[in-house]
Design a protein around this motif. Structure first.
Motif, PDB file in Angstrom:
ATOM      1  N   PRO A  60       3.097   4.295  -1.239  1.00  0.00           N
ATOM      2  CA  PRO A  60       3.231   4.949  -2.547  1.00  0.00           C
ATOM      3  C   PRO A  60       4.567   4.600  -3.199  1.00  0.00           C
ATOM      4  O   PRO A  60       5.589   4.483  -2.518  1.00  0.00           O
ATOM      5  CB  PRO A  60       3.187   6.441  -2.210  1.00  0.00           C
ATOM      6  N   ASP A  94       4.472  23.471  -8.627  1.00  0.00           N
ATOM      7  CA  ASP A  94       3.845  22.185  -8.338  1.00  0.00           C
ATOM      8  C   ASP A  94       3.104  21.672  -9.562  1.00  0.00           C
ATOM      9  O   ASP A  94       2.523  22.459 -10.318  1.00  0.00           O
ATOM     10  CB  ASP A  94       2.855  22.307  -7.175  1.00  0.00           C
ATOM     11  N   ALA A 129       0.368  18.450 -10.632  1.00  0.00           N
ATOM     12  CA  ALA A 129      -0.474  17.334 -10.202  1.00  0.00           C
ATOM     13  C   ALA A 129      -0.099  16.058 -10.943  1.00  0.00           C
ATOM     14  O   ALA A 129      -0.262  14.960 -10.430  1.00  0.00           O
ATOM     15  CB  ALA A 129      -1.947  17.669 -10.438  1.00  0.00           C
ATOM     16  N   TYR A 151       6.153  13.456  -4.307  1.00  0.00           N
ATOM     17  CA  TYR A 151       5.569  13.395  -2.967  1.00  0.00           C
ATOM     18  C   TYR A 151       4.641  12.193  -2.829  1.00  0.00           C
ATOM     19  O   TYR A 151       4.008  11.775  -3.807  1.00  0.00           O
ATOM     20  CB  TYR A 151       4.807  14.690  -2.667  1.00  0.00           C
ATOM     21  N   PRO A 152       4.546  11.648  -1.618  1.00  0.00           N
ATOM     22  CA  PRO A 152       3.675  10.487  -1.392  1.00  0.00           C
ATOM     23  C   PRO A 152       2.222  10.716  -1.799  1.00  0.00           C
ATOM     24  O   PRO A 152       1.530   9.774  -2.163  1.00  0.00           O
ATOM     25  CB  PRO A 152       3.782  10.238   0.117  1.00  0.00           C
ATOM     26  N   ASP A 153       1.758  11.966  -1.769  1.00  0.00           N
ATOM     27  CA  ASP A 153       0.363  12.243  -2.147  1.00  0.00           C
ATOM     28  C   ASP A 153       0.164  12.271  -3.659  1.00  0.00           C
ATOM     29  O   ASP A 153      -0.943  12.464  -4.147  1.00  0.00           O
ATOM     30  CB  ASP A 153      -0.135  13.537  -1.507  1.00  0.00           C
ATOM     31  N   GLY A 154       1.253  12.099  -4.429  1.00  0.00           N
ATOM     32  CA  GLY A 154       1.138  11.995  -5.880  1.00  0.00           C
ATOM     33  C   GLY A 154       1.529  13.223  -6.662  1.00  0.00           C
ATOM     34  O   GLY A 154       1.633  13.172  -7.882  1.00  0.00           O
ATOM     35  N   HIS A 155       1.773  14.357  -6.018  1.00  0.00           N
ATOM     36  CA  HIS A 155       2.141  15.543  -6.791  1.00  0.00           C
ATOM     37  C   HIS A 155       3.664  15.661  -6.907  1.00  0.00           C
ATOM     38  O   HIS A 155       4.412  14.990  -6.204  1.00  0.00           O
ATOM     39  CB  HIS A 155       1.506  16.810  -6.201  1.00  0.00           C
ATOM     40  N   SER A 163       0.807  -1.218   0.000  1.00  0.00           N
ATOM     41  CA  SER A 163       0.000   0.000   0.000  1.00  0.00           C
ATOM     42  C   SER A 163       0.843   1.272   0.000  1.00  0.00           C
ATOM     43  O   SER A 163       0.324   2.367  -0.219  1.00  0.00           O
ATOM     44  CB  SER A 163      -0.953   0.011   1.200  1.00  0.00           C
ATOM     45  N   ARG A 190       7.815   7.220   1.147  1.00  0.00           N
ATOM     46  CA  ARG A 190       7.154   7.593   2.403  1.00  0.00           C
ATOM     47  C   ARG A 190       7.471   9.040   2.749  1.00  0.00           C
ATOM     48  O   ARG A 190       6.744   9.687   3.478  1.00  0.00           O
ATOM     49  CB  ARG A 190       7.574   6.660   3.514  1.00  0.00           C
ATOM     50  N   GLU A 191       8.570   9.526   2.220  1.00  0.00           N
ATOM     51  CA  GLU A 191       9.005  10.915   2.368  1.00  0.00           C
ATOM     52  C   GLU A 191       9.201  11.457   0.949  1.00  0.00           C
ATOM     53  O   GLU A 191       9.322  10.687   0.005  1.00  0.00           O
ATOM     54  CB  GLU A 191      10.340  10.976   3.128  1.00  0.00           C
TER      55      GLU A 191
END
Length: 155
Positions: free
Chosen positions: A23, A108, A110, A66-70, A21, A41-42
């Motif tokens: 990223p 940034d 997306a 980034y782990p959030d995908g951006h 799970s 994770r970082e």
């Protein structure tokens, strides 16, 4: 003994879930996925190397995944100064370091999509790997860099 086996199975399942799970950074092209960084994770540094199509000189773009995908573009470094290369003050802090021009930036994204081009020698560097994308895919191939859970590699 049965409790030990149950605990061991539970631990293996939890570790597997954590790994699958997490990223990861993937390169997607022509319906294929290539894992570039297995766990993010970082924030993870990423460099795109290519030969500029007009100036015919090397360019490096420095990003962070980034782990959030951006993705975050922190700067570029190049050897020539001209058409198609950033230089305006509103684009970032510009300086010269020896034979290179450097532009520190703060942008940034997306999503991140690239294309292989004639003579551009597109390469992606991250996680200790340098991937010669231009040798893997024909000219004009769309290359997507994606951060997604590792298990998506198997889907």
């Amino acid at each position: 003994m049965r409790a030990y086996a149950t605990a061991l199975c539970a631990a293996i399942l939890l570790v597997s879930f954590d790994i699958l799970s997490a990223p990861a950074l993937f390169l997607q092209a022509d319906g294929e996925k290539t894992v570039i960084v297995r766990q993010i994770r970082e924030p993870a540094p990423l460099t795109i190397h290519f030969i500029h199509s007009v100036q015919k000189t090397p360019v490096e773009e420095f990003l962070t995944a980034y782990p959030d995908g951006h993705f975050h573009l922190t700067g570029t470094r190049y050897q020539s100064h001209g058409v198609g290369l950033p230089f305006l003050p509103e684009e970032g802090t510009f300086r010269q370091e020896g034979e290179h021009f450097v532009l520190d930036m703060d942008r940034d994204y997306a999503e991140l999509s690239l294309r292989t081009g004639v003579g551009t020698e597109l390469m992606i560097e991250a996680g200790g790997k340098r991937i010669p994308v231009y040798e893997m895919y024909p000219v004009g191939t769309r290359i997507d860099l994606v951060v997604a859970p590792f298990y998506t590699y198997f889907l």
